[in-house]
Design a protein around this motif. Structure first.
Motif, PDB file in Angstrom:
ATOM      1  N   ASN A 103      46.532  -4.559  31.690  1.00 53.58           N
ATOM      2  CA  ASN A 103      47.555  -5.365  31.017  1.00 53.58           C
ATOM      3  C   ASN A 103      47.908  -4.641  29.720  1.00 53.58           C
ATOM      4  O   ASN A 103      47.080  -4.549  28.804  1.00 53.58           O
ATOM      5  CB  ASN A 103      46.983  -6.762  30.732  1.00 53.58           C
ATOM      6  CG  ASN A 103      47.967  -7.638  29.967  1.00 53.58           C
ATOM      7  OD1 ASN A 103      48.905  -7.139  29.346  1.00 53.58           O
ATOM      8  ND2 ASN A 103      47.730  -8.939  30.006  1.00 53.58           N
ATOM      9  N   SER A 160      44.451 -11.214  27.835  1.00 52.11           N
ATOM     10  CA  SER A 160      43.348 -11.442  28.768  1.00 52.11           C
ATOM     11  C   SER A 160      43.818 -11.610  30.211  1.00 52.11           C
ATOM     12  O   SER A 160      43.009 -11.576  31.129  1.00 52.11           O
ATOM     13  CB  SER A 160      42.554 -12.669  28.331  1.00 52.11           C
ATOM     14  OG  SER A 160      43.429 -13.781  28.281  1.00 52.11           O
ATOM     15  N   ASP A 161      45.128 -11.797  30.461  1.00 52.27           N
ATOM     16  CA  ASP A 161      45.583 -11.887  31.852  1.00 52.27           C
ATOM     17  C   ASP A 161      45.383 -10.546  32.551  1.00 52.27           C
ATOM     18  O   ASP A 161      45.719  -9.502  31.973  1.00 52.27           O
ATOM     19  CB  ASP A 161      47.082 -12.228  31.905  1.00 52.27           C
ATOM     20  CG  ASP A 161      47.341 -13.713  31.752  1.00 52.27           C
ATOM     21  OD1 ASP A 161      46.355 -14.492  31.755  1.00 52.27           O
ATOM     22  OD2 ASP A 161      48.523 -14.091  31.624  1.00 52.27           O
TER      23      ASP A 161
END
Ligand code: ADP
Ligand code: MG
Length: 571
Positions: free
Chosen positions: A489, A494-495
């Protein structure tokens, strides 16, 4: 008095007529998901001695039906509930049509009067019209006395000419309507000669053989139409008598064994680029063959195309010698003329192919001999290849991106129609449906070689596999992602990245939930043991095969088809 004579009359209903009509035509298995309004149809089919295989999702039921059609030349039957269930099955029906697999999706539908006025019935949808663009044909039966004809038309449409997916809509009213049993019986149709031979015109055969006789660098490309035709011995004779090198498309692998001396599979780019006359047998010049043009092909190559579908000719490139007919009839017509030594395959051509084949095989052997830790696609597939080497009767199902590309090249096939894969669309999600369909029709073991992402599309069918105790072994190539598991990412948030899947997922636990056997392996020895043990046991098994998250390339071998963000260089 009237009521007495009525009760004496023997009656039947739409449900019974459907089952009777299928059985009359030798159809013994239904793949489906029960629900309104077809639950009683499934029950009755089972009660009347048909095999009913119940799935968790209609798409997998449809894929099982389609592949059983491919393997048996009889339409596979998929039974779905109305609107949403019907639509779930539609992906499989469209895939069957695209691939030329004969199947019939039978779906119950809601009350016509309400549907047509769009008054909001339970699961309302104009299913027949929704199905039309995706099906070879679509029919609706509104009256019980038309069920026999409806099923006859569906069978003929599915298997005659180029096979495909047929939609058959049965209204709830037609299913539950009661009619006199004798009238019902008389209305059934035993379909005579559902897939009539199409004998090629003699002048078309002559034109093709005349062109072939001029070739110095001929090539025969076998597609899954050739595998479907079940003319295995004649196709082999044609190739061996003429001495022409052949290239199998992925599902035609095994029509002649992959280690056959005339196989040009390991010299693919050379033969496409240099062949002067190419005979296509049951293979389309679609994207899988770069449409027969461009850098991969010789611009002066001339084509002979053997196909049952006249409109396939010239669809991508001019066909100098079209031969329209069914492959069994065409190949046998060819064999009446070709004599050993009649085709002049140049020695230079055969030598060039042999050299390229040797070179590429050696290159691949080096790749396969490497023992990286963690494993990569090649090293794990090498293990599977070695275990399967002396087991030619095991079906191989294969989907994924890299898992598919590497699998096609590494796993050799020795018998016809044993390799079942993503096919014409390069679709994901066929894995469990095809594995179940193949196991049900053949009673042979199946090894499904699955990318972790591809597996996810039909993973819940593990329960189906366990419930029916099918001899299916699934090997999940777990690199934790679509293509690869090391996506980032770029925001640092945090995705996970769009291509990332759960890192460290334990897929083997899924099958354990249903009483199947699970293995987690991370080296070749453990994979060998697990695969040998599971094939020996015949039990439903899932082997979670941990490979390097960095292994693989984006979009596998077809990166060129993936439009890229032109304004930035994201990776
Ligand atoms: P592949 O993907 O293996 O190249 P395709 O699906 O592109 O194969 O092509 C299969 C072709 O075979 C289709 O054009 C279809 O019309 C044709 N075909 C299928 N069955 C027969 C048959 N029995 N006789 C002649 N042609 C057939
Ligand atoms: Mg993956």
């Amino acid at each position: 008095m009237a009521s007495e004579s009525q009760s004496a009359a023997v009656m039947t209903d739409g449900f019974h007529l459907v089952v009777d009509a299928l059985k009359l035509n030798g159809i013994n298995t239904i793949y489906g998901v029960a629900g309104i309004p077809i639950t009683d149809l499934a029950r009755l089919a089972q009660a009347e001695g048909m095999r009913y295989i119940g799935f968790r999702h209609e798409q997998s039921a449809g894929n099982a039906a389609a592949i059983s059609g491919y393997l048996t030349q009889k339409p596979g039957i998929c039974l779905t509930v109305s609107a949403p269930g019907f639509l779930n099955g539609m992906v499989a029906l469209a895939n069957a049509t695209t691939n030329g697999f004969p199947m019939i999706q039978i779906s119950g539908s809601s009350n016509r009067a309400i549907v047509d006025l769009q008054q909001g019935d339970y699961e309302e949808l104009d299913q027949m019209n929704a199905a039309k663009p995706y099906a070879k044909a679509a029919f609706r039966v509104n009256r019980p006395e038309d069920i026999g004809i409806g099923i006859a038309r569906a069978i003929r449409a599915a298997v005659s000419g180029r096979p495909g997916g047929v939609y058959l809509d049965l209204t709830a009213e037609a299913l539950s309507a009661v009619i006199d049993a004798e009238t019902g019986k008389q209305s059934l149709v035993h379909v005579v000669d559902p897939a009539p031979r199409r004998i090629p015109a003699p002048e078309a055969v002559e034109r093709a053989l005349d062109l072939l006789a001029t070739a110095k660098r001929p090539l025969i490309i076998l597609g899954k139409g050739a595998a479907y035709a079940q003319a295995d011995q004649d196709i082999r004779s044609l190739i061996e008598t003429t001495g022409i090198p052949f290239l199998p498309m992925s599902m035609a692998k095994g029509l002649l064994p992959d280690d056959h001396p005339q196989s040009a599979a390991a010299a693919r780019s050379l033969v496409l680029a240099q062949a002067d006359v190419v005979m296509l047998i049951g293979a389309r010049l679609n994207w899988l063959l770069a449409h027969g043009k461009g850098a991969q092909w010789s611009p002066t190559a001339q084509f002979i195309q053997v196909d049952i579908e006249p409109t396939e000719m010239d669809s991508n490139r001019a066909i100098a010698a079209p031969v329209v007919g069914d492959i069994a009839s065409v190949v046998s017509a060819f064999l009446a003329y070709v004599k050993p030594g009649a085709t002049k395959v140049s020695t230079e051509w055969l030598t060039a192919i042999a050299e390229r084949r040797k070179h590429n095989t050696e290159k691949m052997a080096v790749q396969l001999a490497a023992n990286p830790s963690p494993m990569n696609f090649s090293s794990a597939l090498r293990v599977i290849r070695d275990v399967l080497a002396d087991k030619p009767d095991i079906y191989v199902v294969n989907e994924g991106a890299n898992t598919l590309d590497f699998g096609r090249n590494i796993i050799d096939m020795r018998k016809p129609r044993m390799r079942l894969d993503s096919g014409t669309w390069g679709v994901m999600g066929i894995g469990m449906g095809y594995a179940i369909g193949a196991a049900v029709v053949s009673h042979q073991p199946v090894v499904a070689i699955e990318g972790d992402s591809a597996f996810g599309f039909s993973g819940m069918e593990l329960e189906t596999i366990c419930r029916y105790e099918l001899p299916v072994v699934i090997v999940v190539f777990n690199n934790g992602g679509i293509y690869k598991g090391n996506g980032v990412n770029p925001t640092g948030g945090s995705d996970p990245s769009p291509t990332t899947l759960m890192q460290g997922a334990r897929y083997e636990k899924l099958i354990e939930a249903f009483g199947g056997v699970g293995y987690s392996v991370s080296d070749p020895q453990a994979l060998t043991l697990a695969l040998n043990d599971s094939l020996a046991s015949g039990k439903p098994t899932l082997i979670d095969c941990i490979i390097d998250p960095k292994a693989g390339t984006e979009s596998g071998h077809i990166q060129n088809l993936n439009p890229k963000n032109a304004l930035s260089s994201m990776k």
